[in-house]
Design a protein around this motif. Structure first.
Motif, mmCIF file in Angstrom:
data_model
loop_
_atom_site.group_PDB
_atom_site.id
_atom_site.type_symbol
_atom_site.label_atom_id
_atom_site.label_comp_id
_atom_site.label_asym_id
_atom_site.label_seq_id
_atom_site.Cartn_x
_atom_site.Cartn_y
_atom_site.Cartn_z
ATOM 1 N N SER A 133 -0.633 -10.576 -5.511
ATOM 2 C CA SER A 133 0.474 -10.164 -6.370
ATOM 3 C C SER A 133 1.121 -11.368 -7.040
ATOM 4 N N ILE A 137 -3.511 -2.621 -4.609
ATOM 5 C CA ILE A 137 -2.891 -3.333 -5.726
ATOM 6 C C ILE A 137 -3.768 -3.150 -6.955
ATOM 7 N N ILE A 196 1.464 -4.845 -13.040
ATOM 8 C CA ILE A 196 1.019 -4.623 -11.672
ATOM 9 C C ILE A 196 1.628 -3.351 -11.093
ATOM 10 N N ASN A 197 0.826 -2.648 -10.297
ATOM 11 C CA ASN A 197 1.334 -1.582 -9.433
ATOM 12 C C ASN A 197 0.885 -1.886 -8.015
ATOM 13 N N GLU A 198 1.819 -1.793 -7.058
ATOM 14 C CA GLU A 198 1.513 -2.087 -5.669
ATOM 15 C C GLU A 198 1.812 -0.886 -4.777
ATOM 16 N N ASN A 199 0.891 -0.616 -3.866
ATOM 17 C CA ASN A 199 1.086 0.339 -2.774
ATOM 18 C C ASN A 199 1.525 1.730 -3.234
ATOM 19 N N ILE A 223 -1.446 -8.047 0.376
ATOM 20 C CA ILE A 223 -1.624 -8.165 -1.067
ATOM 21 C C ILE A 223 -0.598 -9.094 -1.701
ATOM 22 N N SER A 224 0.251 -9.743 -0.903
ATOM 23 C CA SER A 224 1.324 -10.558 -1.456
ATOM 24 C C SER A 224 0.787 -11.754 -2.238
#
Length: 236
Positions: A78, A44, A88-91, A74-75
């Protein structure tokens, strides 16, 4: 000479347009796993204000950081970042980021979010994570390189034994493809954590016994030293 109403209106619109064009900053980011045998759980990354932090060395880990550092979730982080109006950028790797592999992504950033942070759990480890804490994003266009260390969340003893990865439960999660790469039946390197705050990780100790010994980590494959990752940021 006095400006006409039309000229004045056009001037205001031009200023508004110029202002709006500076409201967004385009970042192109690549995270590279520099290790021989470590995997990173979903990464994340967030651009945020200087007041916000995913983690801080020398401070107690939040529940959300603990969930990431012990189990890769990472929830919670986030949610915190979303509530802070972070970008945000996730995964970006679509799962685990394997040794020597990279993941690239773009991040459109509001001008109020001046600092960049990143984190992901290090596997195998009890509560180790790769991290970048509030790096000041340059205003000048260009490409910048940052090397990242692994941190210990201080929330779990580094026993180096297989386990569930659930917060508060001892042991390391072992998702595929790690299972055949680790040993088993270890007795444990330690059962205590001397530093309960976020700190630089000592690295794994491991051993060479895949069916017993003190550790389930293979010291010829998964032992490591910092830095563990490279971040390449292009400010456009």
């Amino acid at each position: 000479m006095k400006k006409s109403p039309i000229t004045s209106t056009l001037s205001v619109l031009a200023l508004a347009l110029a202002s709006s064009t500076t409201m967004a900053q385009e970042l192109s980011i690549t995270v590279t796993n520099l290790t021989q045998g470590l995997y990173f759980t979903p990464v994340i990354t967030a651009a945020h204000t200087s007041e916000n932090h995913i983690f801080m060395a020398g401070e107690m880990a939040s529940d959300e950081l603990q969930a990431m550092a012990e189990g890769g979730s990472i929830s919670g982080l986030s949610s915190i970042l979303t509530n802070a109006d972070a970008n945000i950028n996730e995964n970006p790797a679509g799962g685990l980021l394997a040794p020597a592999m990279s993941a690239s992504f773009d991040l459109t950033n509001d001008s109020t979010n001046t600092h960049l942070s990143l984190t992901a759990m290090v596997l195998p480890s009890n509560d180790g994570f790769v991290g970048l804490d509030s790096w000041k994003i340059p205003e000048e266009a260009g490409t910048y390189t940052v090397f990242l260390n692994a941190y210990d969340a201080g929330t779990e003893a580094n026993d180096e034994l297989r386990g569930s990865g659930a917060p508060g439960e001892a042991g390391m999660p072992v998702p595929p493809p790690l299972d055949p790469l680790l040993g088993m039946n270890g007795t444990g390197v330690t059962d205590m954590e001397s530093n309960d705050k976020v700190h630089i990780h000592r690295g794994s100790l491991g051993d060479s016994d895949m069916s017993a010994g003190t550790s389930d980590i293979n010291n010829s494959v998964q032992r490591w030293l910092n830095p563990v990752a490279k971040l390449t940021i292009t400010v456009k």
